[in-house]
Scaffold this motif. Sequence first.
Motif, PDB file in Angstrom:
ATOM      1  N   ASP A   7     -10.611  37.473 -10.579  1.00 27.83           N
ATOM      2  CA  ASP A   7     -10.253  38.539  -9.583  1.00 27.83           C
ATOM      3  C   ASP A   7     -10.529  38.617  -8.214  1.00 27.83           C
ATOM      4  OD1 ASP A   7     -12.628  39.394 -10.367  1.00 27.83           O
ATOM      5  OD2 ASP A   7     -12.409  41.541 -10.104  1.00 27.83           O
ATOM      6  N   ILE A   8     -11.081  37.503  -7.819  1.00 28.96           N
ATOM      7  CA  ILE A   8     -11.486  37.409  -6.387  1.00 28.96           C
ATOM      8  C   ILE A   8     -11.179  36.287  -6.006  1.00 28.96           C
ATOM      9  CG2 ILE A   8     -13.593  37.372  -4.431  1.00 28.96           C
ATOM     10  CD1 ILE A   8     -15.112  39.045  -6.461  1.00 28.96           C
ATOM     11  N   PRO A   9     -10.326  36.072  -4.719  1.00 24.39           N
ATOM     12  CA  PRO A   9      -9.941  34.905  -4.226  1.00 24.39           C
ATOM     13  C   PRO A   9     -10.981  33.973  -3.704  1.00 24.39           C
ATOM     14  CG  PRO A   9      -9.212  36.927  -2.962  1.00 24.39           C
ATOM     15  CD  PRO A   9     -10.044  36.931  -3.779  1.00 24.39           C
ATOM     16  N   PRO A  10     -10.784  32.660  -3.686  1.00 23.75           N
ATOM     17  CA  PRO A  10     -11.938  31.657  -3.306  1.00 23.75           C
ATOM     18  C   PRO A  10     -12.624  31.815  -2.095  1.00 23.75           C
ATOM     19  CG  PRO A  10     -10.096  30.431  -4.059  1.00 23.75           C
ATOM     20  CD  PRO A  10      -9.501  31.931  -4.112  1.00 23.75           C
ATOM     21  N   GLU A  11     -11.705  32.247  -0.969  1.00 19.73           N
ATOM     22  CA  GLU A  11     -12.213  32.583   0.337  1.00 19.73           C
ATOM     23  C   GLU A  11     -13.209  33.571   0.291  1.00 19.73           C
ATOM     24  OE1 GLU A  11      -8.745  33.018   0.009  1.00 19.73           O
ATOM     25  OE2 GLU A  11      -8.205  30.874   0.001  1.00 19.73           O
ATOM     26  N   ARG A  12     -13.037  34.609  -0.580  1.00 23.54           N
ATOM     27  CA  ARG A  12     -13.880  35.700  -0.507  1.00 23.54           C
ATOM     28  C   ARG A  12     -15.096  35.251  -1.305  1.00 23.54           C
ATOM     29  NH1 ARG A  12     -15.924  40.034   1.745  1.00 23.54           N
ATOM     30  NH2 ARG A  12     -16.532  41.835   0.086  1.00 23.54           N
ATOM     31  N   GLN A  13     -14.997  34.680  -2.394  1.00 26.34           N
ATOM     32  CA  GLN A  13     -15.920  34.271  -2.806  1.00 26.34           C
ATOM     33  C   GLN A  13     -17.102  33.371  -2.187  1.00 26.34           C
ATOM     34  OE1 GLN A  13     -15.193  32.113  -6.779  1.00 26.34           O
ATOM     35  NE2 GLN A  13     -14.001  33.505  -7.378  1.00 26.34           N
ATOM     36  N   GLN A  14     -16.246  32.586  -1.310  1.00 26.42           N
ATOM     37  CA  GLN A  14     -17.281  31.764  -0.385  1.00 26.42           C
ATOM     38  C   GLN A  14     -18.036  32.612   0.648  1.00 26.42           C
ATOM     39  OE1 GLN A  14     -17.890  28.708  -0.562  1.00 26.42           O
ATOM     40  NE2 GLN A  14     -19.143  28.725   1.356  1.00 26.42           N
ATOM     41  N   VAL A  15     -17.264  33.707   1.144  1.00 26.42           N
ATOM     42  CA  VAL A  15     -18.062  34.642   1.950  1.00 26.42           C
ATOM     43  C   VAL A  15     -19.285  35.348   1.218  1.00 26.42           C
ATOM     44  CG1 VAL A  15     -17.518  36.639   3.197  1.00 26.42           C
ATOM     45  CG2 VAL A  15     -15.947  34.962   3.472  1.00 26.42           C
ATOM     46  N   LEU A  16     -18.828  35.776  -0.043  1.00 26.08           N
ATOM     47  CA  LEU A  16     -19.991  36.686  -0.582  1.00 26.08           C
ATOM     48  C   LEU A  16     -21.072  35.414  -1.072  1.00 26.08           C
ATOM     49  CD1 LEU A  16     -17.761  38.252  -3.150  1.00 26.08           C
ATOM     50  CD2 LEU A  16     -18.921  39.389  -1.350  1.00 26.08           C
ATOM     51  N   ARG A  17     -20.851  34.298  -1.272  1.00 25.93           N
ATOM     52  CA  ARG A  17     -21.975  33.368  -1.316  1.00 25.93           C
ATOM     53  C   ARG A  17     -22.682  33.056  -0.145  1.00 25.93           C
ATOM     54  NH1 ARG A  17     -18.139  30.382  -4.319  1.00 25.93           N
ATOM     55  NH2 ARG A  17     -18.201  30.436  -6.342  1.00 25.93           N
ATOM     56  N   GLU A  18     -22.131  32.900   1.023  1.00 25.82           N
ATOM     57  CA  GLU A  18     -22.773  32.858   2.290  1.00 25.82           C
ATOM     58  C   GLU A  18     -23.532  34.147   2.519  1.00 25.82           C
ATOM     59  OE1 GLU A  18     -19.894  32.092   5.208  1.00 25.82           O
ATOM     60  OE2 GLU A  18     -19.509  30.111   4.259  1.00 25.82           O
ATOM     61  N   ASN A  19     -22.970  35.306   2.531  1.00 21.46           N
ATOM     62  CA  ASN A  19     -23.865  36.562   2.428  1.00 21.46           C
ATOM     63  C   ASN A  19     -24.963  36.549   1.680  1.00 21.46           C
ATOM     64  OD1 ASN A  19     -22.130  37.160   4.443  1.00 21.46           O
ATOM     65  ND2 ASN A  19     -21.021  38.767   3.070  1.00 21.46           N
ATOM     66  N   ALA A  20     -24.799  36.071   0.528  1.00 24.49           N
ATOM     67  CA  ALA A  20     -25.921  36.317  -0.580  1.00 24.49           C
ATOM     68  C   ALA A  20     -27.204  35.267   0.020  1.00 24.49           C
ATOM     69  CB  ALA A  20     -25.592  35.886  -1.939  1.00 24.49           C
ATOM     70  N   SER A  21     -26.569  34.095   0.329  1.00 24.46           N
ATOM     71  CA  SER A  21     -27.745  32.916   0.710  1.00 24.46           C
ATOM     72  C   SER A  21     -28.356  33.428   2.285  1.00 24.46           C
ATOM     73  CB  SER A  21     -27.150  31.656   1.096  1.00 24.46           C
ATOM     74  OG  SER A  21     -26.299  31.795   2.074  1.00 24.46           O
ATOM     75  N   ARG A  22     -27.779  34.007   3.135  1.00 24.93           N
ATOM     76  CA  ARG A  22     -28.279  34.662   4.199  1.00 24.93           C
ATOM     77  C   ARG A  22     -29.151  36.005   3.858  1.00 24.93           C
ATOM     78  NH1 ARG A  22     -23.911  35.567   7.307  1.00 24.93           N
ATOM     79  NH2 ARG A  22     -23.806  37.834   6.705  1.00 24.93           N
ATOM     80  N   ARG A  23     -28.723  36.619   3.119  1.00 24.95           N
ATOM     81  CA  ARG A  23     -29.750  37.587   2.699  1.00 24.95           C
ATOM     82  C   ARG A  23     -31.000  37.361   1.829  1.00 24.95           C
ATOM     83  NH1 ARG A  23     -25.485  40.725   0.543  1.00 24.95           N
ATOM     84  NH2 ARG A  23     -25.908  39.729  -1.518  1.00 24.95           N
TER      85      ARG A  23
END
Length: 118
Positions: A7-23
């Motif tokens: 239910d999440i577009p691939p672009e949003r998934q990429q942003v969430l992965r980047e945020n999680a890695s930065r966190r």
Amino acid sequence: MSKQVYDIPPERQQVLRENASRRMELRNYFLKESSNPFKISDKSQGHLFDPAMQRYGALKVTEYERFKPNLKTFKYPFWILIVPFTITSYMMYTDRKNKEERFRSGLVSYKERTFKFM
């Protein structure tokens, strides 16, 4: 994140992965620096400087210098302070007025009054 999220577009998934890695990177850096015994024992650097906390503290100190009144900042004190005070005052006024009217008309005898020295 799992790749099975539909239910999440691939672009949003990429942003969430980047945020999680930065966190995680910032978390690991904080844990490494905060548990360093040599840095903590040094008297000149007894604390871990966090620029985000410094910005937050500076913002809270200078909050009223940048305050701009608008409808949103008016609503909170109005509904939390002014309205309850007004309603309570009106209820007390009408209650006392009705009591005084009953006392003066003789509907309540002097013996039955609760506060006799009003």
